[in-house]
Write a protein that holds these residues in place. Sequence first.
Motif, PDB file in Angstrom:
ATOM      1  N   THR A 228      72.761  38.595  41.479  1.00  0.00           N
ATOM      2  CA  THR A 228      73.127  37.174  41.404  1.00  0.00           C
ATOM      3  C   THR A 228      74.479  36.895  41.826  1.00  0.00           C
ATOM      4  O   THR A 228      74.918  36.100  42.585  1.00  0.00           O
ATOM      5  N   CYS A 240      66.891  30.512  48.607  1.00  0.00           N
ATOM      6  CA  CYS A 240      66.671  30.820  47.153  1.00  0.00           C
ATOM      7  C   CYS A 240      66.644  32.367  46.894  1.00  0.00           C
ATOM      8  O   CYS A 240      66.331  33.127  47.740  1.00  0.00           O
ATOM      9  N   LEU A 254      68.941  33.402  33.577  1.00  0.00           N
ATOM     10  CA  LEU A 254      69.293  32.008  33.964  1.00  0.00           C
ATOM     11  C   LEU A 254      70.789  31.897  33.844  1.00  0.00           C
ATOM     12  O   LEU A 254      71.346  31.222  34.706  1.00  0.00           O
ATOM     13  N   PHE A 257      72.444  33.325  36.773  1.00  0.00           N
ATOM     14  CA  PHE A 257      72.504  32.615  37.869  1.00  0.00           C
ATOM     15  C   PHE A 257      73.304  31.510  38.115  1.00  0.00           C
ATOM     16  O   PHE A 257      73.896  31.027  39.150  1.00  0.00           O
ATOM     17  N   ARG A 258      73.206  30.630  36.727  1.00  0.00           N
ATOM     18  CA  ARG A 258      74.137  29.694  36.776  1.00  0.00           C
ATOM     19  C   ARG A 258      75.836  30.060  37.015  1.00  0.00           C
ATOM     20  O   ARG A 258      76.309  29.234  37.832  1.00  0.00           O
ATOM     21  N   LEU A 262      74.353  29.377  41.361  1.00  0.00           N
ATOM     22  CA  LEU A 262      72.868  28.998  41.777  1.00  0.00           C
ATOM     23  C   LEU A 262      72.178  27.952  40.890  1.00  0.00           C
ATOM     24  O   LEU A 262      72.563  27.931  39.767  1.00  0.00           O
ATOM     25  N   THR A 263      71.153  26.968  41.505  1.00  0.00           N
ATOM     26  CA  THR A 263      70.570  26.213  40.535  1.00  0.00           C
ATOM     27  C   THR A 263      69.330  26.825  39.890  1.00  0.00           C
ATOM     28  O   THR A 263      68.300  27.025  40.936  1.00  0.00           O
ATOM     29  N   PRO A 264      69.043  27.518  38.858  1.00  0.00           N
ATOM     30  CA  PRO A 264      67.964  28.033  38.542  1.00  0.00           C
ATOM     31  C   PRO A 264      66.933  27.188  37.764  1.00  0.00           C
ATOM     32  O   PRO A 264      67.281  26.255  37.102  1.00  0.00           O
ATOM     33  N   VAL A 277      62.745  34.084  37.614  1.00  0.00           N
ATOM     34  CA  VAL A 277      63.925  33.147  37.795  1.00  0.00           C
ATOM     35  C   VAL A 277      63.966  32.741  39.473  1.00  0.00           C
ATOM     36  O   VAL A 277      64.310  33.729  40.112  1.00  0.00           O
ATOM     37  N   GLY A 279      66.595  30.785  41.842  1.00  0.00           N
ATOM     38  CA  GLY A 279      67.732  30.173  41.836  1.00  0.00           C
ATOM     39  C   GLY A 279      68.001  29.598  43.555  1.00  0.00           C
ATOM     40  O   GLY A 279      67.970  30.437  44.373  1.00  0.00           O
ATOM     41  N   THR A 280      68.499  28.632  43.502  1.00  0.00           N
ATOM     42  CA  THR A 280      68.669  27.754  44.935  1.00  0.00           C
ATOM     43  C   THR A 280      70.094  27.651  45.232  1.00  0.00           C
ATOM     44  O   THR A 280      70.784  27.254  44.187  1.00  0.00           O
TER      45      THR A 280
END
Length: 285
Positions: A228, A240, A254, A257-258, A262-264, A277, A279-280
């Motif tokens: 990540t 993603c 999660l 990712f944050r 990334l937006t998870p 999970v 993540g974008t």
Amino acid sequence: MPPLSSPTPSSSPSSSPSSSSPSPFSRALRDAVVTALRGAGCVFAEDEAELILAGARTPDEVTDLVERRAAGLPLEQVLGWAEFHGLRIVVEPGVFVPRRRTEFLVDQAVAQAPDASVVVDLCCGSGAVGVALAAALGRVELHAADIDPAAVRCAARNVGPAGGRVHTGDLFEALPGALRGRVGVLAANVPYVPTAQVALLPPEARDHEPRAALDGGADGLDVLRRVTAGAGDWLAPGGCLLVETSERQAPGALEAFRRAGLTPRLAVSEELCANVVVGTAGPMR
């Protein structure tokens, strides 16, 4: 990456031979194979016997395959293949066996990025995830990477016919620099079994799959955090990252990712006991 309990074919055979092709072997041999497999603890001995008999050419080969299975090798390594997302994937001894639950990760990737043109399968093992994504998405530029040379050799047999390339190295270090900022789908089937729990895995995984494909560190998230942290440099805007994890580890995943920007979201399949999970990446900065 494996779940914390085994999904190997001894608990769920992945396929069955065609009913239109009668076995060249006698009923007595079939019964002997079933008995041997059942004695070795194979829960679905009848189904496994059919797969072994369908793949063998001679009685001596049947004996060899049964002995290998009875010794504890995963069925896919005995047969030389695994069914994954409707595809037959080559699996060699010592290479991580693709789990059926990981098909959920493929489905989530296709739903999230149906127009992706560049796909990377990181920690690829046999390359099953990347090949399945290429088959589902159509014409894509496919890359797969693993640190294990045995996995890379096996993945090449699957990824090559799909038009992809396989690279050897530690996570992103393996990838060509030209991929930076271009990856639409980054699938990373990272190891996520906590170190202390590796010894508790079924022998099929513990004794016959590479530890590097199983052991995710003290809390199981060491490799996930590394992936990540580096993913943002490789993802295209809106691209993603997808990682499989366990239900217990999902909150920590999660958060990783944050922290990486990334937006998870967490996708769960109760049927497959799968947690992924997704993540974008945001727009180009």
